[in-house]
Design an enzyme around this catalytic site. Structure first.
Site, short mmCIF file in Angstrom:
data_model
loop_
_atom_site.label_atom_id
_atom_site.label_comp_id
_atom_site.label_asym_id
_atom_site.label_seq_id
_atom_site.Cartn_x
_atom_site.Cartn_y
_atom_site.Cartn_z
N LYS A 1 2.77 10.20 -0.08
CA LYS A 1 1.82 10.67 0.93
C LYS A 1 2.42 11.65 1.93
O LYS A 1 2.05 11.64 3.12
CB LYS A 1 1.17 9.47 1.63
CG LYS A 1 0.30 8.66 0.65
CD LYS A 1 -0.52 7.61 1.32
CE LYS A 1 -2.00 7.90 1.23
NZ LYS A 1 -2.86 6.79 1.63
N GLY B 1 -4.09 -4.15 -4.59
CA GLY B 1 -5.04 -3.13 -5.03
C GLY B 1 -4.25 -1.90 -5.39
O GLY B 1 -3.87 -1.13 -4.52
N HIS B 2 -3.94 -1.74 -6.67
CA HIS B 2 -3.12 -0.61 -7.09
C HIS B 2 -4.03 0.53 -7.54
O HIS B 2 -4.78 0.41 -8.50
CB HIS B 2 -2.15 -1.03 -8.20
CG HIS B 2 -1.07 -1.93 -7.67
ND1 HIS B 2 -0.04 -2.41 -8.41
CD2 HIS B 2 -0.87 -2.42 -6.42
CE1 HIS B 2 0.75 -3.16 -7.65
NE2 HIS B 2 0.25 -3.19 -6.44
N GLN C 1 2.35 -5.82 -3.26
CA GLN C 1 2.63 -5.92 -1.81
C GLN C 1 3.92 -5.14 -1.48
O GLN C 1 4.23 -4.19 -2.17
CB GLN C 1 2.70 -7.38 -1.34
CG GLN C 1 1.36 -8.11 -1.38
CD GLN C 1 0.99 -8.63 -2.75
OE1 GLN C 1 1.79 -9.29 -3.39
NE2 GLN C 1 -0.20 -8.36 -3.20
N ARG D 1 -10.45 -2.92 4.82
CA ARG D 1 -10.08 -2.96 6.25
C ARG D 1 -9.29 -1.71 6.64
O ARG D 1 -8.48 -1.22 5.84
CB ARG D 1 -9.20 -4.18 6.54
CG ARG D 1 -9.90 -5.50 6.41
CD ARG D 1 -8.97 -6.66 6.67
NE ARG D 1 -7.97 -6.83 5.62
CZ ARG D 1 -7.02 -7.76 5.63
NH1 ARG D 1 -6.92 -8.59 6.64
NH2 ARG D 1 -6.17 -7.85 4.63
N ARG E 1 3.81 -28.45 -7.16
CA ARG E 1 3.76 -29.01 -8.52
C ARG E 1 2.41 -29.65 -8.85
O ARG E 1 2.32 -30.65 -9.52
CB ARG E 1 4.92 -29.99 -8.74
CG ARG E 1 6.25 -29.27 -8.64
CD ARG E 1 7.39 -30.18 -8.37
NE ARG E 1 7.27 -30.79 -7.07
CZ ARG E 1 8.16 -31.63 -6.56
NH1 ARG E 1 9.22 -31.97 -7.26
NH2 ARG E 1 8.01 -32.13 -5.37
N ASP F 1 0.81 -1.23 0.00
CA ASP F 1 0.00 0.00 0.00
C ASP F 1 0.84 1.27 0.00
O ASP F 1 0.41 2.31 0.49
CB ASP F 1 -0.96 0.01 1.21
CG ASP F 1 -1.78 -1.25 1.27
OD1 ASP F 1 -2.27 -1.67 0.22
OD2 ASP F 1 -1.92 -1.82 2.37
N LYS G 1 2.41 2.28 -5.14
CA LYS G 1 3.14 1.84 -6.35
C LYS G 1 2.33 2.12 -7.62
O LYS G 1 2.88 2.56 -8.63
CB LYS G 1 3.44 0.34 -6.26
CG LYS G 1 4.33 -0.02 -5.08
CD LYS G 1 4.48 -1.52 -4.93
CE LYS G 1 3.26 -2.24 -4.42
NZ LYS G 1 2.83 -1.95 -3.06
N GLY G 2 1.01 1.87 -7.55
CA GLY G 2 0.15 2.03 -8.74
C GLY G 2 0.23 3.44 -9.28
O GLY G 2 0.41 3.66 -10.48
N LYS G 3 0.15 4.42 -8.38
CA LYS G 3 0.21 5.82 -8.81
C LYS G 3 1.52 6.10 -9.54
O LYS G 3 1.55 6.74 -10.60
CB LYS G 3 0.07 6.76 -7.60
CG LYS G 3 0.46 8.17 -7.99
CD LYS G 3 0.38 9.23 -6.95
CE LYS G 3 1.11 10.46 -7.51
NZ LYS G 3 0.85 11.68 -6.80
N SER H 1 -7.61 -1.04 -0.16
CA SER H 1 -8.30 -0.87 -1.44
C SER H 1 -8.85 -2.20 -1.96
O SER H 1 -9.68 -2.22 -2.86
CB SER H 1 -7.38 -0.22 -2.48
OG SER H 1 -6.11 -0.78 -2.45
P1 IMP Z 1 -2.51 -12.78 1.31
O1 IMP Z 1 -1.42 -12.46 0.38
O2 IMP Z 1 -3.87 -12.34 0.81
O3 IMP Z 1 -2.54 -14.21 1.75
O4 IMP Z 1 -2.29 -11.93 2.65
C1 IMP Z 1 -1.15 -12.12 3.49
C2 IMP Z 1 -0.81 -10.84 4.23
O5 IMP Z 1 -0.37 -9.87 3.27
C3 IMP Z 1 -1.98 -10.20 4.95
O6 IMP Z 1 -1.48 -9.53 6.10
C4 IMP Z 1 -2.50 -9.19 3.97
O7 IMP Z 1 -3.19 -8.13 4.58
C5 IMP Z 1 -1.21 -8.71 3.34
N1 IMP Z 1 -1.38 -8.25 1.97
C6 IMP Z 1 -1.56 -9.01 0.87
N2 IMP Z 1 -1.64 -8.24 -0.22
C7 IMP Z 1 -1.49 -6.99 0.19
C8 IMP Z 1 -1.44 -5.74 -0.49
O8 IMP Z 1 -1.52 -5.65 -1.71
N3 IMP Z 1 -1.25 -4.64 0.29
C9 IMP Z 1 -1.10 -4.71 1.63
N4 IMP Z 1 -1.12 -5.86 2.31
C10 IMP Z 1 -1.32 -6.98 1.59
#
Ligand code: IMP
Length: 423
Positions: free
Chosen positions: A330, A41-42, A223, A302, A144, A14, A17-19, A298
């Site tokens: 930001k 969520g970019h 991520q 949450r 696999r 978060d 990166k998308g921007k 996004s």
């Molecule tokens: P998962 O990848 O959905 O299994 O989530 C594993 C952990 O990574 C959790 O704490 C999620 O909230 C966090 N997480 C996964 N994708 C993102 C992202 O794009 N942004 C922020 N946190 C993420």
């Protein structure tokens, strides 16, 4: 021969990166996502409209760049279809501007069910997963067993699907988890039919040929480094390599073909989901950052956990990734703070340390802060480096000195235009 630049997050995701990918796309011929899936969520904003992309690279809105979904990405056809439909409605010719690796793995409905069952079984130790089926899909990849985009074109696709689903049913029986698969399958197969209309290629050849031809490539991470499966705060991580090496695995780019490594970080820190977060603020200051920064997921909506900038963690991410250039996001969110705290060290086993140790659980590290003067100015309408308040310039220089990497962009709002180039 050119080299591919890599852009990735240095915190817990978060970062924005998308921007930045959207801002930088005019400089590139190809934008390629290398890992993760619809857990991402970019967000990008321009002309007053906010767009959220989950699997499709953030270069999709520009007229010229080709977008690549690399082999390291995991695709949920249902979510992918929604993204394609939304883009098509906006007039984007997705098929012309996007290619998908045949080696990318598919998220099945049962992967999502296993994700939910596994999280529920963990109880209070849950990861806080986005429940998009990411972990189970990467488990099948390394185990696999996985289904790949290239399998869709095979005559035995349905058989392969059924075989994998049988395995998943056994696993779900172990969890004693209630589900109704027949409710989920029609939409999944309908989305597979839609996916088939797009272009599947061997993206590793395409990327490497493009490098040879001198094309400019930007690899887009999802991520953040502290969620990396190897180097993140395990087990509270995602299931892919979010770091720079992930771009090599996830696209087939050799390490000596990586050029600039662009590290994105926020002027403070956030985390969504469970896991240690040394500089987390549980008070009204954290709440103020959350409200100012609209820090709500996004993908899942949450509330994000908020805290001060963590320099040992940032230095760790810079080192693991070989970051050559930083972009700070930001800055506007901290505009109405009299003072800003920066964690420069941790107290760890009675010693003051400036690096990230094996465990960053609250029982193992206590942050040590330095106080920096805030800028107390609305930044959102500024248009040049020269217009930035002195205290913000001081904050930038202070961080640069601590981490020894230059900050080349400072973002002062969500819109494309709210971007200050420091060079
Ligand atoms: P998962 O990848 O959905 O299994 O989530 C594993 C952990 O990574 C959790 O704490 C999620 O909230 C966090 N997480 C996964 N994708 C993102 C992202 O794009 N942004 C922020 N946190 C993420």
């Amino acid at each position: 021969m050119s080299k591919a630049d890599v852009l990735l997050g240095l915190q817990w995701g978060d970062e924005g990166k998308g921007k930045i990918v959207d801002v930088l796309t005019p400089k590139y011929d190809i934008i390629a996502r290398f890992q993760g899936g619809p857990n991402a969520g970019h967000t990008l904003e321009f002309n007053g409209i906010k767009h959220v992309l989950h699997t499709i690279p953030s270069g999709i809105f520009h007229p010229t760049a080709l977008n690549v979904v690399g082999n390291g990405v995991v695709i949920d056809p249902v979510i992918f279809k929604k993204e394609v439909d939304a883009l098509t409605a906006l007039g984007v010719d997705v098929n012309k501007k996007l290619v998908i690796s045949k080696r990318a793995h598919l998220i099945l409905p049962t992967h999502r069910l296993i994700d939910a069952a596994s999280e529920a079984a963990k109880g209070k130790n849950k990861i806080g997963s986005t429940l998009k089926g990411i972990g189970p899909t990467y488990m099948d990849k390394t185990g696999r067993n996985g289904l790949r985009v290239g399998d869709i074109e095979g005559a035995d696709f349905k058989e392969k699907y059924n075989n994998l689903v049988e395995k998943h049913k056994q696993l779900l029986a172990f969890y004693n988890f209630e589900y109704n698969l027949s409710e989920l399958e029609p939409a999944w197969f309908a989305a597979i039919d839609e996916l088939k209309k797009l272009t599947f290629i061997d993206t590793e050849h395409y990327i490497n040929d493009s490098i040879k031809k001198g094309k400019k490539i930007l690899a887009e991470g999802a991520q953040g480094s502290l969620l990396d499966i190897d180097f993140g705060s395990y087990p509270f991580v995602t299931s892919s390599n979010t770091i720079c090496a992930g771009a090599c695995n996830g696209l087939g780019i050799a390490p000596n073909r990586v050029g600039n490594v662009i590290g994105i970080f926020k002027a403070y820190c956030t985390r969504v989901g469970s896991g240690p977060f040394p500089t987390e603020l549980h008070d009204e200051v954290g709440e103020k950052i959350r409200q100012n920064g609209r820090e709500f997921g996004s993908t899942t909506g949450r509330p994000r956990r908020c805290g001060w900038l963590d320099i040992p963690a940032l230095k760790y991410a810079i080192e693991i990734n070989g970051v050559t250039e930083l972009m700070m996001m930001k800055a506007d969110v901290l505009s109405d703070f009299e003072n800003i705290e920066v964690c420069t060290h941790y107290m760890h086993k009675g010693q003051k340390i400036d690096y990230l140790p094996y465990s960053i659980e609250p029982s193992d590290v206590t942050p040590v802060y330095e106080t920096v003067k805030g800028w107390n100015t609305d930044l959102t309408k500024l248009t040049s480096k020269e217009a930035l308040p002195k205290e913000l310039i001081d904050y930038i220089k202070y961080i640069e000195k601590l981490v020894e990497v230059p900050i080349s962009i400072v973002s002062i709002g969500p819109d494309r235009t709210q971007t200050i180039f420091m060079k």
